[in-house]
Design an enzyme around this catalytic site. Structure first.
Site, short mmCIF file in Angstrom:
data_model
loop_
_atom_site.label_atom_id
_atom_site.label_comp_id
_atom_site.label_asym_id
_atom_site.label_seq_id
_atom_site.Cartn_x
_atom_site.Cartn_y
_atom_site.Cartn_z
N THR B 11 0.83 -1.21 0.00
CA THR B 11 0.00 0.00 0.00
C THR B 11 0.86 1.26 0.00
O THR B 11 0.54 2.25 -0.66
CB THR B 11 -0.91 -0.01 1.24
OG1 THR B 11 -1.81 -1.11 1.12
CG2 THR B 11 -1.70 1.27 1.36
N SER B 53 1.13 -7.38 -1.39
CA SER B 53 1.69 -8.50 -0.61
C SER B 53 0.77 -9.73 -0.62
O SER B 53 1.23 -10.83 -0.31
CB SER B 53 2.00 -8.07 0.83
OG SER B 53 0.85 -8.01 1.62
N THR B 82 0.98 -4.78 4.11
CA THR B 82 0.70 -5.17 5.49
C THR B 82 0.02 -6.54 5.59
O THR B 82 0.13 -7.19 6.63
CB THR B 82 -0.19 -4.12 6.19
OG1 THR B 82 -1.41 -3.98 5.44
CG2 THR B 82 0.52 -2.78 6.26
N ASP B 83 -0.66 -6.96 4.54
CA ASP B 83 -1.48 -8.18 4.66
C ASP B 83 -0.67 -9.43 4.96
O ASP B 83 -1.13 -10.31 5.67
CB ASP B 83 -2.30 -8.39 3.38
CG ASP B 83 -3.49 -7.45 3.31
OD1 ASP B 83 -4.13 -7.23 4.36
OD2 ASP B 83 -3.77 -6.92 2.22
#
Lengths: 162, 162, 162, 162
Positions: B11, B53, B82-83
């Site tokens: 992101t 990700s 972040t995932d």
């Protein structure tokens, strides 16, 4: 591990007064910045003063030392004007050695689009959690010991004395 | 003490394509952010990939591990979606133990006015300088050990497993 | 229908000097703003001066009048400090009646995140294309005739004299 | 002279959902933008829908026409997605000829730092006050008649049909 945050003013919190055309202090932007950073470190925020660091007196610095000494937390972040940040750090270091105290600030007001304040705050919060007891200046992505730092007035960057 | 910075996308670096109306990857904003933060820590930046990700494969993670292992620097920051940040951190930690490696990212793209990316980068750069060897996730102003962190999908916040 | 744009300075173009902590003029942000607005109106931009409008002299105003009179275009936008915008508008109106001339500016510098400058520029470009010949001030989303406008020093808003 | 503002959604009002990573509609940013522009034109704002203009149906357009026809004000600004802005303008123009109606939008969401939305809104508010009765698209600093405008899908710019 809660962190105490003390606000003293400085460029960090300056705003533009659209009636007078002058920069001035209104209220701290600390809460907005911590929200923007999605910060989940427990913090206690207290505003001690809202002044330009060039106008900071011995009495003001005495108050900062007193507040640091009396805070329950042993990890403290202080926002401060950059012009005399190293002087204040040095004075705190003479009095307090059993806490991790990190001073930070900004070269450009937070309210400007291009401020370094959010970056500096992120680094200061991190340094406060990881550095051993002592007093530090956190600027330019680096940390400096209170007795070995000055602001280079020509470049605006912080550097070691030696 | 130079820091190696590896870019993998996420992101953090997403932009808005005004022709298609979709978010996409163009180029990393790392240089702009380090400039904005007036960062003076010596850094070496290399873009390894520019992907979401959720689309990161075992092969991609193998490449990241390889690059970390072969970097001259023993302090490394990795920007990452972040995932699956905690999964990648865990895999790196299984292979590398003699360096300080910090993964960070953003919940909101840097190009949005309200991004957490600059704050996170400030903290990651600081953690990379001060934490002992190990693999960490730096998000929400905190650091987490690679084997004890997950992203809470409901809140978007990072937390310990136990 | 090309529009001539004259730059004279004012809050619009003020920047923050991080070494001195003062607001100052560096270069106009006009090109960046027109790019941001995806403006496709043909324009010719010329910087006449970069000053605070409180410091504008009769000679400066004479220069502005001269440039307006000699411009090939009959539609002109002038960026100007807000403090004496109505005075300059009045002086231009005494000399030139065969062109549409629109003065605009900003209460907050463009470089601040919350500036009104982009909104004002959008309205000024629009008014310059649609209003009949005459001299106008475009602020607060409105247009005012040069002989019937003043800045209210208390509110910072522009208003009719009567 | 009050202006009626109708909100229909479009890129203008899209936000980034940090949990899903998708763009979505939350609430309109119209009030914030008018505040930022220090707009003092009397306005009445009503949200009719919050949708992507590619999903706008005949029924939706019928509702917009109905609301325009029944508004007390004869000067109306409509925020609208750019993909079908010219189609909606054309349909309104077939039904209403005794008001000045200006459609505008944005190529980049307002919440992105580099949005054209504030510029476009400034121009739309100005065009609504100065153009004769008719239906118009206000984009790229220009105005287009409803029966002679299309969005160029390659460049993202609006242009005349002929």
């Amino acid at each position: 591990m809660a962190i105490r945050i003390f606000i003293t003013g400085g460029t960090f919190d300056k705003e533009y007064n659209e009636i007078t055309g002058k920069l001035y202090f209104n209220d701290t932007h600390m809460h907005d910045l911590l929200d923007m950073g999605r910060c989940r470190v427990p913090v206690e925020i207290r505003t001690l003063m809202m002044i330009d660091s060039l106008e900071m007196t011995d009495h003001d610095r005495g108050l900062i030392v007193h507040q640091c000494a009396n805070a329950d937390e042993d990890r403290i972040v202080i926002t401060h004007g950059t012009d005399t940040m190293s002087e204040t750090a040095s004075i705190i270091a003479q009095k307090i050695s059993n806490k991790t105290i990190v001073l930070t600030g900004a070269m450009i007001p937070i309210k400007f689009g291009s401020s370094d304040g959010l970056f500096n705050l992120g680094s200061a919060i991190a340094f406060a959690q990881t550095l051993p007891h002592g007093v530090y200046v956190a600027m330019n992505g680096r940390y400096f010991h209170a007795d070995n730092v000055r602001k280079n007035k020509q470049t605006g960057m912080f550097e070691e004395l030696k």
